[in-house]
Scaffold this motif. Structure first.
Motif, mmCIF file in Angstrom:
data_model
loop_
_atom_site.group_PDB
_atom_site.id
_atom_site.type_symbol
_atom_site.label_atom_id
_atom_site.label_comp_id
_atom_site.label_asym_id
_atom_site.label_seq_id
_atom_site.Cartn_x
_atom_site.Cartn_y
_atom_site.Cartn_z
ATOM 1 N N VAL A 4 1.169 -1.127 0.021
ATOM 2 C CA VAL A 4 0.047 0.321 -0.072
ATOM 3 C C VAL A 4 0.877 1.241 -0.128
ATOM 4 O O VAL A 4 0.510 2.276 0.671
ATOM 5 C CB VAL A 4 -0.638 0.001 1.079
ATOM 6 C CG1 VAL A 4 -2.201 -0.781 1.131
ATOM 7 C CG2 VAL A 4 0.210 -0.419 2.581
ATOM 8 N N SER A 22 -4.036 -3.772 12.296
ATOM 9 C CA SER A 22 -4.438 -2.926 11.420
ATOM 10 C C SER A 22 -2.970 -1.794 10.786
ATOM 11 O O SER A 22 -2.722 -1.214 9.247
ATOM 12 C CB SER A 22 -5.978 -2.711 10.727
ATOM 13 O OG SER A 22 -6.607 -4.283 10.912
ATOM 14 N N MET A 26 -0.387 -1.955 7.874
ATOM 15 C CA MET A 26 -0.674 -0.655 6.382
ATOM 16 C C MET A 26 0.434 -0.045 6.661
ATOM 17 O O MET A 26 1.300 0.127 5.670
ATOM 18 C CB MET A 26 -1.673 -0.075 6.744
ATOM 19 C CG MET A 26 -2.747 -0.849 5.894
ATOM 20 S SD MET A 26 -4.450 -0.104 5.765
ATOM 21 C CE MET A 26 -5.125 0.710 7.512
ATOM 22 N N ALA A 31 1.617 2.424 3.471
ATOM 23 C CA ALA A 31 0.849 3.644 4.021
ATOM 24 C C ALA A 31 1.058 4.485 4.843
ATOM 25 O O ALA A 31 1.866 4.544 5.799
ATOM 26 C CB ALA A 31 -0.492 3.323 4.044
ATOM 27 N N VAL A 33 -0.272 6.160 7.940
ATOM 28 C CA VAL A 33 -1.607 6.162 8.449
ATOM 29 C C VAL A 33 -1.828 6.461 9.738
ATOM 30 O O VAL A 33 -1.080 7.622 10.202
ATOM 31 C CB VAL A 33 -1.167 4.620 9.136
ATOM 32 C CG1 VAL A 33 -2.345 4.176 9.967
ATOM 33 C CG2 VAL A 33 -1.362 3.643 8.347
ATOM 34 N N VAL A 228 -4.983 -5.272 4.974
ATOM 35 C CA VAL A 228 -4.382 -4.894 4.051
ATOM 36 C C VAL A 228 -4.802 -4.980 2.406
ATOM 37 O O VAL A 228 -3.716 -4.760 1.649
ATOM 38 C CB VAL A 228 -2.629 -5.540 4.547
ATOM 39 C CG1 VAL A 228 -1.229 -5.119 3.344
ATOM 40 C CG2 VAL A 228 -2.644 -4.373 5.099
ATOM 41 N N ALA A 231 -7.019 -3.123 1.357
ATOM 42 C CA ALA A 231 -6.832 -1.771 1.294
ATOM 43 C C ALA A 231 -5.754 -1.657 -0.700
ATOM 44 O O ALA A 231 -5.320 -0.678 -0.994
ATOM 45 C CB ALA A 231 -5.898 -1.073 1.883
ATOM 46 N N SER A 232 -5.498 -2.480 -0.602
ATOM 47 C CA SER A 232 -4.172 -2.610 -1.572
ATOM 48 C C SER A 232 -4.737 -2.777 -2.994
ATOM 49 O O SER A 232 -5.868 -3.347 -3.316
ATOM 50 C CB SER A 232 -3.127 -3.713 -1.056
ATOM 51 O OG SER A 232 -3.641 -5.149 -1.993
#
Length: 267
Positions: A4, A22, A26, A31, A33, A228, A231-232
């Motif tokens: 991500v 999470s 991530m 990411a 975050v 993940v 989200a990806s």
């Protein structure tokens, strides 16, 4: 592998349990975050630990029972990072002393539970979507529950609100899919969060494990890895779905564990 990389993500209820796992996963996958939680001290500690390891994270206060607080977190995130790509609506819970059967439940818990478990998701979607449209798309992830699919002797408002999350997820996916916004939910079974470990007696944990298809309980990271994935871009053709992450607890005919015990006694 940075699955991500560069994405901006908000995790509500991110200071502990599933939200914390999470957030950590991530961030480690690239990411930026935002850990949003009522427990600001816990969120700040989690963010600082990630930053100390070289990842990007920051904490924000969130009262998920208040629409304005959710809106503020979204706006501050976009202010800080310029965009929003992932919204993980994870806040939820119930009061087991009040969320009883339909006749005996405290109706104030019905109002509180719907606000916490359903309204918070509605507003998370409502305020994230316009920014995702500007970004060219995004991924909304909602925490549902296996309580949405199997009834119980208590937890009436919890199950009803989580069932509504499942259906709301489908509506969001339908309404905004053409604008490259995906919406999916995750339905955890029993996960060994700190709250579960501290509040459930050992006998109850054994009872749950007896009916699992797998020989063990889930950990917060098991949900985090699913987050993940959703989200990806690996999940770019998945939308409107609720992924059940529950160790096969609801998989078999409910008599199977008892039948095994009976057959073992006869051998």
């Amino acid at each position: 592998m940075k699955r991500v990389q560069g994405k901006v993500a908000i995790v509500t209820g991110g200071a502990s349990g599933i939200g914390l796992a999470s957030s950590q996963l991530m961030a480690k996958e690239g990411a930026k975050v935002v850990i949003a939680d009522y427990n600001l001290e816990g969120a700040e500690k989690a963010a600082q630990e990630l930053v100390s390891q070289g990842f990007e994270a920051q904490a924000m206060f969130l009262d998920a029972s208040k629409e304005e607080s959710i809106k503020e977190v979204v706006e501050k995130t976009v202010e800080a990072y310029g965009t929003l790509n992932v919204m993980y609506n994870n806040v939820g819970g119930t009061n087991l002393k009040k969320d009883l059967d339909i006749v005996n439940m405290d109706m104030s818990e019905w109002d509180r539970g719907m606000k916490m478990n359903l309204d918070s998701v509605v507003y998370g979607c409502r305020y994230a979507i316009p920014h995702m449209i500007k970004a060219g798309g995004g991924s909304i992830i909602n925490t549902a529950s296996m309580a949405a699919f199997a009834s119980d002797s208590v937890r009436t408002v919890y199950g009803a609100s989580k069932a509504a999350v499942v259906q709301l997820t489908k509506y969001v996916a339908t309404q905004y899919g053409k604008q490259n916004i995906r919406a999916n939910a995750i339905a955890p079974g029993l996960i060994l969060t700190p709250a579960a470990k501290n509040n459930l007696p050992e006998e109850m944990l054994h009872m749950f494990q007896k009916y699992n298809a797998l020989a063990y309980h889930g950990e917060p990271e098991d949900i985090g890895y699913t987050v993940v994935f959703l989200a990806s871009d690996e999940s770019k053709f998945i939308t409107g779905q609720t992924i059940q992450v529950e160790g096969g607890h609801y998989l078999a005919n409910p008599t199977v564990p008892d039948m095994r015990e009976l057959m073992a006694k006869k051998q």
